[in-house]
Design an enzyme around this catalytic site. Sequence first.
Site, mmCIF file in Angstrom:
data_model
loop_
_atom_site.group_PDB
_atom_site.id
_atom_site.type_symbol
_atom_site.label_atom_id
_atom_site.label_comp_id
_atom_site.label_asym_id
_atom_site.label_seq_id
_atom_site.Cartn_x
_atom_site.Cartn_y
_atom_site.Cartn_z
ATOM 1 N N LYS A 13 0.830 -1.211 0.000
ATOM 2 C CA LYS A 13 0.000 0.000 0.000
ATOM 3 C C LYS A 13 0.866 1.263 0.000
ATOM 4 C CE LYS A 13 -2.299 -1.084 3.813
ATOM 5 N NZ LYS A 13 -1.689 -2.373 4.211
ATOM 6 N N ARG A 88 -9.427 1.168 9.226
ATOM 7 C CA ARG A 88 -9.161 -0.237 9.554
ATOM 8 C C ARG A 88 -10.311 -0.869 10.332
ATOM 9 N NH1 ARG A 88 -3.110 0.427 9.327
ATOM 10 N NH2 ARG A 88 -2.152 -1.576 9.629
ATOM 11 N N ARG A 127 11.371 -6.133 4.420
ATOM 12 C CA ARG A 127 11.270 -4.782 4.961
ATOM 13 C C ARG A 127 11.966 -4.705 6.327
ATOM 14 N NH1 ARG A 127 5.351 -2.425 5.294
ATOM 15 N NH2 ARG A 127 5.179 -3.829 7.048
ATOM 16 N N ARG A 133 11.613 -1.958 11.451
ATOM 17 C CA ARG A 133 10.388 -1.582 12.164
ATOM 18 C C ARG A 133 10.182 -2.523 13.339
ATOM 19 N NH1 ARG A 133 5.278 -0.343 8.260
ATOM 20 N NH2 ARG A 133 4.232 -1.319 10.018
ATOM 21 N N ARG A 144 -0.754 -8.726 13.480
ATOM 22 C CA ARG A 144 -1.268 -7.702 12.553
ATOM 23 C C ARG A 144 -2.135 -8.346 11.478
ATOM 24 N NH1 ARG A 144 4.125 -5.195 10.810
ATOM 25 N NH2 ARG A 144 2.881 -3.874 9.448
HETATM 26 P P1 AMP Z 1 0.811 0.283 9.210
HETATM 27 O O1 AMP Z 1 2.112 0.973 8.938
HETATM 28 O O2 AMP Z 1 -0.332 0.870 8.457
HETATM 29 O O3 AMP Z 1 0.906 -1.216 9.041
HETATM 30 O O4 AMP Z 1 0.480 0.532 10.754
HETATM 31 C C1 AMP Z 1 1.379 0.123 11.776
HETATM 32 C C2 AMP Z 1 0.620 0.010 13.099
HETATM 33 O O5 AMP Z 1 0.061 1.281 13.444
HETATM 34 C C3 AMP Z 1 -0.569 -0.946 13.083
HETATM 35 O O6 AMP Z 1 -0.180 -2.298 13.327
HETATM 36 C C4 AMP Z 1 -1.408 -0.371 14.229
HETATM 37 O O7 AMP Z 1 -0.854 -0.695 15.494
HETATM 38 C C5 AMP Z 1 -1.236 1.123 14.031
HETATM 39 N N1 AMP Z 1 -2.235 1.680 13.087
HETATM 40 C C6 AMP Z 1 -1.980 2.275 11.875
HETATM 41 N N2 AMP Z 1 -3.104 2.690 11.294
HETATM 42 C C7 AMP Z 1 -4.120 2.338 12.142
HETATM 43 C C8 AMP Z 1 -5.527 2.461 12.078
HETATM 44 N N3 AMP Z 1 -6.146 3.049 11.016
HETATM 45 N N4 AMP Z 1 -6.255 1.992 13.124
HETATM 46 C C9 AMP Z 1 -5.663 1.430 14.205
HETATM 47 N N5 AMP Z 1 -4.328 1.253 14.313
HETATM 48 C C10 AMP Z 1 -3.558 1.701 13.290
#
Ligand code: AMP
Length: 190
Positions: A13, A88, A127, A133, A144
Amino acid sequence: MNLILFGPPAAGKGTQAKRLMAERGLIQLSTGDMLRAACEEGSDLGRRVQAIMNAGQLVPDEVVIALIEARIGEHADAPGFIFDGFPRTVAQAEALDAMLAARGSRIDLVLLLEVDDDELIARMSKRAADEARADDTLEAFTRRLAAYREQTASLIPHYIAQGKLIRLDGMAGVESVGAAIDTAVGAAHA
Ligand code: AMP
């Protein structure tokens, strides 16, 4: 034009959002990037969400909804937004619909990147080597993926019902997925 890039973690994404931003001048809004920046700054918000993120769980809806609302407000003149990693949950999707409606706007397209679990794990591992990360460990990543299945995938019917969801083969290479996105965006414009 407002797009949602939708799909499981490590589906590509962020990569595709950056391409669309460069090519179309849309503003990428990634809640994951915003939350990671808050953690790096050590702000109150960062301290509140760090452990949740490291564990691979979702942070509370009100936190991410407030972040998105503030960013949309900062870019009143933007030609449109690419939502990456948001919404989400159903509550987040409903809040986003309301926020955009209040500005006389809407989500135009939801692009679902479909990728097999084995490939997601391979991409996450790569990654992890490149970006370090904290949530790119097998344990956190498994959580996740579970959060995606249990809380996020239920948005697919929400956007199918609105006639906005397009499924794309996210297993293809970056260029091919980008071309498929361009075709979908072009058709939505027409
Ligand atoms: P991402 O980089 O989008 O995979 O997000 C990394 C982490 O941030 C996720 O595993 C969640 O802990 C938190 N996170 C990011 N976006 C959201 C969202 N829209 N709702 C809830 N938690 C989020």
